[in-house]
Design an enzyme around this catalytic site. Sequence first.
Site, PDB file in Angstrom:
ATOM      1  NE  ARG A   1       2.829   0.887  -6.058  1.00  0.00           N
ATOM      2  CZ  ARG A   1       3.668   0.647  -7.078  1.00  0.00           C
ATOM      3  NH1 ARG A   1       4.089  -0.565  -7.292  1.00  0.00           N
ATOM      4  NH2 ARG A   1       4.135   1.641  -7.793  1.00  0.00           N
TER       5      ARG A   1
ATOM      6  CB  SER B   1      -0.911   0.002   1.225  1.00  0.00           C
ATOM      7  OG  SER B   1      -1.840  -1.043   1.115  1.00  0.00           O
ATOM      8  CG  HIS B   2       4.222   1.174  -1.313  1.00  0.00           C
ATOM      9  ND1 HIS B   2       4.671   1.116  -2.607  1.00  0.00           N
ATOM     10  CD2 HIS B   2       4.408  -0.061  -0.799  1.00  0.00           C
ATOM     11  CE1 HIS B   2       5.130  -0.086  -2.850  1.00  0.00           C
ATOM     12  NE2 HIS B   2       4.968  -0.837  -1.775  1.00  0.00           N
ATOM     13  CB  ALA B   3       2.754   6.118  -4.594  1.00  0.00           C
TER      14      ALA B   3
END
Length: 130
Positions: free
Chosen positions: A94, A47-49
């Site tokens: 994402r 859970s990150h960009a």
Amino acid sequence: MIQLINLPKIIDERGNLSFIEEENHIPFRIKRTYWIYDVPGGEIRGSHAFRNSEEFVVAISGSFDVVLHDGTNESKYSLNRSYYGLYIPRMIFRRIENFSTNSLALVLSSTEFDAEDYIRDFDLFLSLVK
Ligand code: TYD
């Protein structure tokens, strides 16, 4: 631009073969490869960009869903074949979910690992992407 990319598929009675060439099938040079495996049922990864990294994700085995957010829209891509993959540009938030048993996610990255490249806070991502 987020893009599903079909890879070459050499069909053979002895077993099929696919491959990836940097700057040919994917639009960047590969600095790093990692893979995600042995994911327990129901788990969510990533859970990150990334501020700078571009990535290309392939379901080498099994299946999973990649959920992408560009700051405005969210889209979901189900990956379940080893002859195509998902290109994720920089600055896309994402997560990867719904992993099937024994799935294997191969990720090609345009950068070496750098913890500073991660944006893990979705609100911070939204403020930066605007
Ligand atoms: P991370 O990318 O945070 O996993 P997720 O897909 O769940 O977001 O990576 C998990 C841990 O692994 C984190 O401590 C950083 C480390 N890591 C590396 O050392 N090198 C790498 O290339 C990657 C992808 C992760």
